[in-house]
Scaffold this active site. Structure first.
Site, PDB file in Angstrom:
ATOM      1  CE  LYS A  34      -4.093  -2.095  -0.024  1.00  0.00           C
ATOM      2  NZ  LYS A  34      -4.966  -1.874   1.202  1.00  0.00           N
ATOM      3  CD  GLN A  73      -2.667  -8.713   9.675  1.00  0.00           C
ATOM      4  OE1 GLN A  73      -3.753  -9.069   9.867  1.00  0.00           O
ATOM      5  NE2 GLN A  73      -1.995  -7.476   9.483  1.00  0.00           N
ATOM      6  CG  ASP A 112      -1.877  -5.279   2.145  1.00  0.00           C
ATOM      7  OD1 ASP A 112      -3.083  -5.205   2.117  1.00  0.00           O
ATOM      8  OD2 ASP A 112      -1.231  -4.351   2.775  1.00  0.00           O
ATOM      9  CG  ASP A 128      -3.226  -5.779  14.306  1.00  0.00           C
ATOM     10  OD1 ASP A 128      -3.330  -4.558  14.785  1.00  0.00           O
ATOM     11  OD2 ASP A 128      -3.563  -6.467  13.349  1.00  0.00           O
ATOM     12  CG  ASN A 129      -7.625  -6.263  13.915  1.00  0.00           C
ATOM     13  OD1 ASN A 129      -8.493  -5.721  14.467  1.00  0.00           O
ATOM     14  ND2 ASN A 129      -7.456  -5.964  12.786  1.00  0.00           N
ATOM     15  CD  GLU A 178      -5.974  -2.948  17.329  1.00  0.00           C
ATOM     16  OE1 GLU A 178      -6.483  -2.039  16.901  1.00  0.00           O
ATOM     17  OE2 GLU A 178      -5.755  -4.078  16.643  1.00  0.00           O
ATOM     18  CE  LYS A 209      -3.449   3.358   9.819  1.00  0.00           C
ATOM     19  NZ  LYS A 209      -4.804   2.792   9.724  1.00  0.00           N
TER      20      LYS A 209
END
Lengths: 671, 671
Positions: free
Chosen positions: B260, B320, B355, B391-392, B420, B531
């Site tokens: 990205k 991930q 991505d 994360d998540n 998070e 980010k």
């Protein structure tokens, strides 16, 4: 223990699969350790948090069955926001029920939602259609022959068979395919909540009006005990007042040793009849009728006559003995002994109750004792009695009651046990959890608006309501509340309306309707208490509340809103002496509003704030309030309305609220 | 399942004996299915309803032990009314604990009480003394040789040995006999509550100030990534501000495929650094350091340098992969596949995240995958990292986290995991129950007094507080709240004070102290988000809040009241824009009062209602409030005091409340 905990991973293969969590299931008592209580005809509305990681579509089913049935019935639960799901099931028979929840990830519905979104966005879904085909083919393996054929056909249509993608997409999203896929879900990874249970009791356990009567007082000749035959003569009177249950204090032979005289004095004279709770004499014990009341045959006749008047008869269960009880001779091992071998009487040091021997529920021969006590209950059930008011259950082991009630109700689910416990809340609630179907309460001592509102909120809006069914007695032979001693007739009227409309079950001890209010000074004991004396009464004396009670009991029967406690709501009035509350059926087809002046000495007025929107009435719509006690009808509008209650005429009002319905004929019709 | 239910009578002999009931034990999470959470140095205050039928004297003991120990320690619980009992135990080591309650009927104490009452009333107690003798003789059988001798002697003295009754009575009631009898109770019929557990975490899990920093932005040359060596240069700055934990977004190689560009655009240019959450490239995956940041050796050096500044380093765990992650090649079986065999990227239809490849936690080879992920965590722990921001986590199975955290903490109880998750409450709370030691919250979106009060009441006054430890982030790389976008500097000051004083743990993402407030229009995304870009900053620019933050963090460290959430209380102010609350240590030795003007645009004033009696201050006593931010000291008195907060100067005040103590030298001294 619950097996849907993420902390338990003993069998990781199995656990990994169960992505769905089921938590916070309501109703349930102490995390399912105790049953909830219902009656036939009621619904059980079940809610739960059901969720999984991610955003997959879930299917959640409520499962239920009579405990004796092996197969679950299932009804889908509906999502209503924030991971909460809801569904109901009906109680249709007088037998225990089970319920549970099962949930799983619905892969096909998840696929359907994603494919639809992608297609709507114009994305290619060729690959997704193949995935769908594989899911449909798998479901076909689980299907009935006819459905299998359909599913195999659809799976074939989803793969690239020369048809345009749009046609195949339509096949994949078609409702008939979704319907059939829902019929054959893959439940291998479903999460099931541990089973919860429902105690199902007769409707009288929830909705009943009790009248307490000493049959020996139904005499016209002072000095002679009234008999069951005499008491039959009073049945029309009790039935006229509209009661459902006629409760008799113990009817057994009364001990002579250390018998108590009038006003609980020592040294009774030869004519003193003694306390019916000093059970047992030469004539017999807990399975015997006092000869002065008549024979067992007379009692059965009385019970049948009562039934003829629409009255159930409730008996007193007081598991204690007079020193003359046959068990003292036949089973001395069931009592406590002093080191010198004599039997201990009841004590609350330094007080002594020499006329009562407590049973020793922990004695070595406890099994035989417990069995004998269960047989007492069964004996009276054989005589036609199904309702029992249990004396002082909190002074006997809780486990005994759980055992006794469980034993009896296993074969006689029509039995009802009312716990006469006046003790700390934890113990009163534990008795209800142990199986008592109704319970005495603190209502007798709750007089102010704050006290009544706080107590009823605890009883009807917290988890307590699922296992503790209040029975609001306005008085008992043991309790003549100060409010009645000093409040006069208005106090009797107000307390009756409060008891009869706040609680599905309530009770009156005879003499209340005659406004009897004379106490031993500084106590809540009646002067010349019927516990120790025969007290004939003139039931027709002027000023009797019998007709008022009849009207209130008729209002209770004609308005289903009053038969249930769950929907009680309190409404603000800007005068602390006026209590206002409402009850409605869940569909609002019957709405009752009650206003009571809690001050028996002065008239009070105030403005009521009524959230009419909750009843489906608009702010601008007029509606009718029909005073069921006074018969007046008023048109109200909006949330703010005026109340005035004068204790000398109407300390309480019971309104039926009628919503206005406009018809095409354009006149007002209230339903 | 709990075995103290009156409904369970499988073994009636055993059950009959246990007359004591233990219910409503607090704290406990979902009836003991999950552990409560504590840190070393904390007390666990346990309360319960403990009762039996009748009026016998009970003994109730709190039992506790480190889970690994076999022997319980016991401390007596104290009765505090209405069947409630209370006791505490200390957590002294960083290891799981167990606790339970055991209770029994104390026959000897019951006997003692009754005998005393009878003797006081002048009743004969000869028979009772014999009963007492029998109890003492029985206890002697359980006693040590020395104590046995004493008890045998006392038993003999109680029987009629020629001594006068009064002397023997005195022997029976003597405190030394009671003491010894208490030492040898008959516990055969004791009721024990099922064991409950405590997760014990490092103190930082409860009390910590986080600072989030992208190390690649610590560069002075635009276009070149900052390195760990550069980041070391910023450690004094972060330490100066008084933070405890320095949290780094992922430090691994970043994928090139579908990388990205700035502001989350497709088609990154060759110089665009990509998102650190697109983990994995040819250089390596989750156990590799991005070459542009330096080497693993550099990272270890950085961690040690941070420790030297009193800073712990927290890493990001984002399970991930980018399409270039080595696992895609080495372990394609850990990912989801399309029917054509290609690997699925992340989607939230119709959105696509090409991505990122999600891992398939339910794949056939899940055990190898889970093990590999656990090894990632252990690898970084070997590099000196003990704190992980995950994360998540809500998009991965809850059971995976329970397993992972359980595995790691079994050998590394010093590990801390911060969840998070920004999702529905049931899922956020379930993650905490599954083992996360800290959690992100909705604080970021709670701005009004009502919102803040309601949310904090849920977090600190309900059962939630036992398992869910909030970490209040004022901003994150994903969230620039509207309140900061439009509130200017006063909004930054107010939100910092709220986060740092409402919650034991809070966090700041770098740039906050520079009041960075530029968002992508209509979103909470930062414009030119870090980010996707390297963003060097001038840390010394005028207007920086660094010194203000330093002062607030110092106040946190110097005032133990702020290190805990349980004692938060809100106080009424007659101006809705002023929020006032207090925190105190349990012994009131440290009392902090915070007042915040929630309106960043206008000055507000109002009258505060402070219940000074709760701090042991009389209505008439003056006390000192010391403004720790502004340094002013004020004398207040009574419950009603005036506040004025002008956002242009002081949108918030943090007061230390000093109680006045008079000394014999008659000058005022405040402690």
């Amino acid at each position: 223990m619950m097996d849907n905990s993420p902390r338990r991973l003993a069998d990781p293969d199995e656990n990994l699969a169960r992505r769905v969590f089921i938590e916070n299931v309501q109703p349930s008592v102490d995390d399912g350790r105790y049953p909830i209580k219902r009656t036939p005809g009621e619904e059980v509305e079940v809610t739960a948090d059901v969720f999984a990681d991610g955003h997959d579509v879930l299917v959640v089913m409520l499962r239920y069955r009579p405990a004796a049935a092996s197969a679950w019935q299932e009804t889908p639960m509906r999502f209503f926001g924030n991971d909460r799901w809801r569904a109901s099931f009906p109680i249709t028979s007088l037998a225990p029920y089970c319920y549970s929840i099962i949930g799983w990830v619905d892969s096909f519905a998840t696929w359907r939602e994603e494919v639809r979104k992608k297609a709507t966005a114009g994305q290619d879904v060729e690959s997704e259609l193949l995935e769908g085909a594989a899911m449909v083919a798998k479901a076909a393996d689980r299907a009935s022959p006819v459905d299998r054929e359909f599913l195999v056909d659809r799976a074939a249509q989803l793969v690239d068979n020369g048809q345009p993608g749009a046609v195949r997409l339509e096949t994949g999203l078609a409702p008939d395919l979704q319907t059939l896929m829902s019929r054959y879900p893959d439940r291998a990874r479903a999460t099931e909540h541990p089973t919860l249970t429902v105690d199902v009791d007769p409707v009288h356990a929830r909705f009943s009006a009790w009248y307490e009567l000493f049959p020996r007082s139904t005499t016209s000749e002072p000095g002679r005990s009234g008999t069951f035959r005499d008491a039959e003569g009073l049945l029309p009177y009790v039935a006229h007042m509209g009661f459902d249950i006629l409760y008799l204090p113990p009817i057994h032979p009364i001990g002579r040793t250390h018998r108590k005289g009038p006003n609980n004095t020592l040294g009774a004279g030869p004519e003193d009849p003694g306390s019916p709770w000093a059970i047992g004499a030469a004539e017999g014990g807990h399975d015997t009728v006092h000869p002065e009341l008549g024979t067992l045959e007379d009692f059965r006749h009385f019970v049948e006559a009562a039934h003829g008047h629409g009255l159930m008869v409730a008996l007193d269960i007081a598991f204690q003995c007079s020193p003359d009880h046959p068990w003292v001779r036949e089973h001395p091992e069931w009592f406590r002994h002093r080191p010198d071998g004599t039997i201990k009487y009841a004590e609350n040091p330094p007080k002594k109750y020499q006329d009562v021997y407590p049973l020793d529920f922990e004695c070595r021969e406890w099994q035989a004792l417990w069995q004998a006590l269960a047989e007492v209950v069964l004996f009276w059930m054989e005589q036609g009695v199904t309702i029992f008011r249990v004396d002082n259950p909190h002074t006997k082991p809780l486990r005994f009651w759980a055992w006794l009630i469980g034993q009896i109700r296993a074969t006689r689910p029509d039995a009802i046990f009312l716990a006469e416990a006046f003790t700390r809340p934890a113990v009163m609630y534990s008795l209800a959890k142990a199986g008592f179907n109704q319970s005495y309460t603190y209502f007798t001592w709750r007089n102010t608006r704050h006290e009544i509102t706080a107590y009823l909120t605890e009883l009807t809006r917290s988890g307590v309501r699922e296992f503790f069914r209040p029975n609001f007695f306005v008085n008992t032979p043991d309790i003549l509340p100060e409010f009645l001693q000093f409040g006069g007739r208005p106090a009797f009227l107000a307390r009756l309306v409060l008891a009869a409309t706040l609680s599905g079950s309530y009770g009156v001890y005879s003499g209340f309707e005659l406004c009897e209010a004379e106490a031993l000074p500084g106590t809540e004991e009646y002067r010349d208490s019927e516990k120790f004396q025969i007290r004939p009464r003139d039931w027709n004396q002027p000023g009797s509340l019998a007709d008022f009670i009849r009207r209130v009991n008729r209002i209770r029967r004609e308005n289903p809103a009053l038969s249930h406690n769950f929907h009680l709501r309190f409404y603000p009035v800007d005068n602390e002496q006026i209590l206002c509350y409402g009850k409605a059926t869940p569909d609002n087809s019957n709405i009752i509003l009650v206003a009571v002046n809690l001050d028996p000495h002065h008239a009070h007025e105030g403005w009521l704030q009524l959230p009419v929107g909750e009843f489906g009435i608009g702010e601008a719509e007029p509606y009718q309030v029909h005073d069921l006690l006074g018969a007046g009808r008023y048109l109200w509008q909006g949330t703010r309305n005026y109340l005035r209650l004068d204790p000398t005429s109407t300390p309480a009002q019971i309104f039926l609220l009628r919503r206005r319905v406009r018809t095409e004929r354009d006149f007002d019709y209230f339903m």
